[in-house]
Design a protein around this motif. Structure first.
Motif, PDB file in Angstrom:
ATOM      1  N   ALA A  31       0.834  -1.210   0.000  1.00 34.92           N
ATOM      2  CA  ALA A  31       0.000   0.000   0.000  1.00 34.92           C
ATOM      3  C   ALA A  31       0.866   1.257   0.000  1.00 34.92           C
ATOM      4  CB  ALA A  31      -0.938   0.008   1.203  1.00 34.92           C
ATOM      5  N   ALA A  32       1.924   1.276   0.796  1.00 35.53           N
ATOM      6  CA  ALA A  32       2.807   2.446   0.834  1.00 35.53           C
ATOM      7  C   ALA A  32       3.467   2.652  -0.522  1.00 35.53           C
ATOM      8  CB  ALA A  32       3.854   2.282   1.926  1.00 35.53           C
ATOM      9  N   LYS A  33       3.929   1.574  -1.128  1.00 32.39           N
ATOM     10  CA  LYS A  33       4.547   1.686  -2.454  1.00 32.39           C
ATOM     11  C   LYS A  33       3.545   2.218  -3.470  1.00 32.39           C
ATOM     12  CE  LYS A  33       8.115  -1.776  -1.737  1.00 32.39           C
ATOM     13  NZ  LYS A  33       8.653  -3.083  -2.148  1.00 32.39           N
ATOM     14  N   ALA A  34       2.287   1.817  -3.345  1.00 30.37           N
ATOM     15  CA  ALA A  34       1.244   2.311  -4.246  1.00 30.37           C
ATOM     16  C   ALA A  34       1.002   3.803  -4.021  1.00 30.37           C
ATOM     17  CB  ALA A  34      -0.040   1.516  -4.054  1.00 30.37           C
ATOM     18  N   PHE A  35       1.001   4.248  -2.763  1.00 33.31           N
ATOM     19  CA  PHE A  35       0.843   5.675  -2.475  1.00 33.31           C
ATOM     20  C   PHE A  35       2.001   6.475  -3.065  1.00 33.31           C
ATOM     21  CE2 PHE A  35      -2.201   4.618   1.007  1.00 33.31           C
ATOM     22  CZ  PHE A  35      -3.201   5.514   0.669  1.00 33.31           C
ATOM     23  N   PHE A  36       3.230   5.960  -2.929  1.00 31.31           N
ATOM     24  CA  PHE A  36       4.392   6.644  -3.501  1.00 31.31           C
ATOM     25  C   PHE A  36       4.269   6.732  -5.022  1.00 31.31           C
ATOM     26  CE2 PHE A  36       6.806   5.157   0.419  1.00 31.31           C
ATOM     27  CZ  PHE A  36       6.883   6.419   0.989  1.00 31.31           C
ATOM     28  N   ALA A  37       3.838   5.651  -5.646  1.00 30.64           N
ATOM     29  CA  ALA A  37       3.674   5.638  -7.102  1.00 30.64           C
ATOM     30  C   ALA A  37       2.577   6.614  -7.528  1.00 30.64           C
ATOM     31  CB  ALA A  37       3.353   4.228  -7.583  1.00 30.64           C
ATOM     32  N   LEU A  38       1.487   6.662  -6.774  1.00 30.71           N
ATOM     33  CA  LEU A  38       0.404   7.595  -7.064  1.00 30.71           C
ATOM     34  C   LEU A  38       0.893   9.039  -6.950  1.00 30.71           C
ATOM     35  CD1 LEU A  38      -2.610   8.261  -7.566  1.00 30.71           C
ATOM     36  CD2 LEU A  38      -2.923   8.075  -5.107  1.00 30.71           C
ATOM     37  N   ALA A  39       1.651   9.331  -5.898  1.00 29.79           N
ATOM     38  CA  ALA A  39       2.186  10.682  -5.711  1.00 29.79           C
ATOM     39  C   ALA A  39       3.090  11.068  -6.881  1.00 29.79           C
ATOM     40  CB  ALA A  39       2.951  10.767  -4.397  1.00 29.79           C
ATOM     41  N   GLU A  40       3.874  10.130  -7.367  1.00 28.32           N
ATOM     42  CA  GLU A  40       4.747  10.401  -8.508  1.00 28.32           C
ATOM     43  C   GLU A  40       3.926  10.689  -9.765  1.00 28.32           C
ATOM     44  OE1 GLU A  40       8.150  10.967 -10.833  1.00 28.32           O
ATOM     45  OE2 GLU A  40       7.767  11.120  -8.688  1.00 28.32           O
ATOM     46  N   GLN A  41       2.840   9.961  -9.969  1.00 30.64           N
ATOM     47  CA  GLN A  41       1.982  10.211 -11.128  1.00 30.64           C
ATOM     48  C   GLN A  41       1.325  11.589 -11.034  1.00 30.64           C
ATOM     49  OE1 GLN A  41       1.793   8.428 -13.946  1.00 30.64           O
ATOM     50  NE2 GLN A  41       3.396   7.219 -12.988  1.00 30.64           N
ATOM     51  N   VAL A  42       0.914  11.985  -9.834  1.00 27.42           N
ATOM     52  CA  VAL A  42       0.334  13.320  -9.643  1.00 27.42           C
ATOM     53  C   VAL A  42       1.392  14.380  -9.932  1.00 27.42           C
ATOM     54  CG1 VAL A  42      -0.625  14.928  -7.942  1.00 27.42           C
ATOM     55  CG2 VAL A  42      -1.443  12.557  -8.031  1.00 27.42           C
ATOM     56  N   ARG A  43       2.612  14.172  -9.428  1.00 26.26           N
ATOM     57  CA  ARG A  43       3.700  15.129  -9.668  1.00 26.26           C
ATOM     58  C   ARG A  43       3.938  15.293 -11.166  1.00 26.26           C
ATOM     59  NH1 ARG A  43       8.547  15.578 -11.303  1.00 26.26           N
ATOM     60  NH2 ARG A  43       8.803  13.351 -11.645  1.00 26.26           N
ATOM     61  N   LYS A  44       3.950  14.192 -11.894  1.00 33.16           N
ATOM     62  CA  LYS A  44       4.181  14.251 -13.336  1.00 33.16           C
ATOM     63  C   LYS A  44       3.040  14.954 -14.069  1.00 33.16           C
ATOM     64  CE  LYS A  44       6.976  10.067 -13.742  1.00 33.16           C
ATOM     65  NZ  LYS A  44       6.977   8.677 -14.264  1.00 33.16           N
ATOM     66  N   ALA A  45       1.836  14.880 -13.531  1.00 35.80           N
ATOM     67  CA  ALA A  45       0.670  15.487 -14.168  1.00 35.80           C
ATOM     68  C   ALA A  45       0.590  16.989 -13.931  1.00 35.80           C
ATOM     69  CB  ALA A  45      -0.612  14.813 -13.678  1.00 35.80           C
ATOM     70  N   LEU A  46       1.326  17.481 -12.938  1.00 38.70           N
ATOM     71  CA  LEU A  46       1.295  18.910 -12.625  1.00 38.70           C
ATOM     72  C   LEU A  46       2.178  19.687 -13.586  1.00 38.70           C
ATOM     73  CD1 LEU A  46       1.530  18.746  -8.731  1.00 38.70           C
ATOM     74  CD2 LEU A  46      -0.485  19.287 -10.118  1.00 38.70           C
ATOM     75  N   PRO A  47       1.879  20.975 -13.776  1.00 37.11           N
ATOM     76  CA  PRO A  47       2.732  21.786 -14.646  1.00 37.11           C
ATOM     77  C   PRO A  47       4.099  21.992 -13.988  1.00 37.11           C
ATOM     78  CG  PRO A  47       1.087  23.149 -13.577  1.00 37.11           C
ATOM     79  CD  PRO A  47       0.770  21.722 -13.228  1.00 37.11           C
ATOM     80  N   PRO A  48       5.108  22.366 -14.775  1.00 39.07           N
ATOM     81  CA  PRO A  48       6.427  22.628 -14.193  1.00 39.07           C
ATOM     82  C   PRO A  48       6.347  23.690 -13.105  1.00 39.07           C
ATOM     83  CG  PRO A  48       6.540  22.616 -16.586  1.00 39.07           C
ATOM     84  CD  PRO A  48       5.086  22.549 -16.207  1.00 39.07           C
ATOM     85  N   GLU A  49       7.268  23.619 -12.162  1.00 36.25           N
ATOM     86  CA  GLU A  49       7.276  24.574 -11.053  1.00 36.25           C
ATOM     87  C   GLU A  49       7.312  25.998 -11.603  1.00 36.25           C
ATOM     88  OE1 GLU A  49       9.982  25.616  -7.153  1.00 36.25           O
ATOM     89  OE2 GLU A  49      10.053  23.602  -7.989  1.00 36.25           O
ATOM     90  N   GLY A  50       6.491  26.841 -11.025  1.00 32.85           N
ATOM     91  CA  GLY A  50       6.419  28.226 -11.455  1.00 32.85           C
ATOM     92  C   GLY A  50       5.328  28.478 -12.483  1.00 32.85           C
ATOM     93  N   ASP A  51       4.874  27.441 -13.157  1.00 31.34           N
ATOM     94  CA  ASP A  51       3.775  27.575 -14.113  1.00 31.34           C
ATOM     95  C   ASP A  51       2.466  27.307 -13.374  1.00 31.34           C
ATOM     96  OD1 ASP A  51       5.596  27.988 -16.090  1.00 31.34           O
ATOM     97  OD2 ASP A  51       5.356  26.028 -17.034  1.00 31.34           O
TER      98      ASP A  51
END
Length: 64
Positions: A31-51
């Motif tokens: 479950a923890a590994k899945a949460f980490f993977a989910l967080a990484e997918q959310v990070r990738k879906a966000l615009p670059p920092e500052g945008d």
């Protein structure tokens, strides 16, 4: 967009109820590994920092 899924694991709710998320209590659990993977997918879906995405971009992302 599908970002991930969290497996059902008995300790997830209990650890959260006790104030210690599963990622802190048992970071190697499935479950923890899945949460980490989910967080990484959310990070990738966000615009670059500052945008900042427009409200239209957010609406379209939500619907996809």
């Amino acid at each position: 967009a599908f970002l991930g899924e969290i497996p059902l694991q008995s300790g997830v709710a209990a650890s959260g109820d006790e104030g210690e998320p599963i990622v802190a209590r048992d970071p190697e659990s499935p479950a923890a590994k899945a949460f980490f993977a989910l967080a990484e997918q959310v990070r990738k879906a966000l615009p670059p920092e500052g945008d900042s995405p427009s409200s239209e971009d957010l609406h379209l992302a939500w619907k996809s």
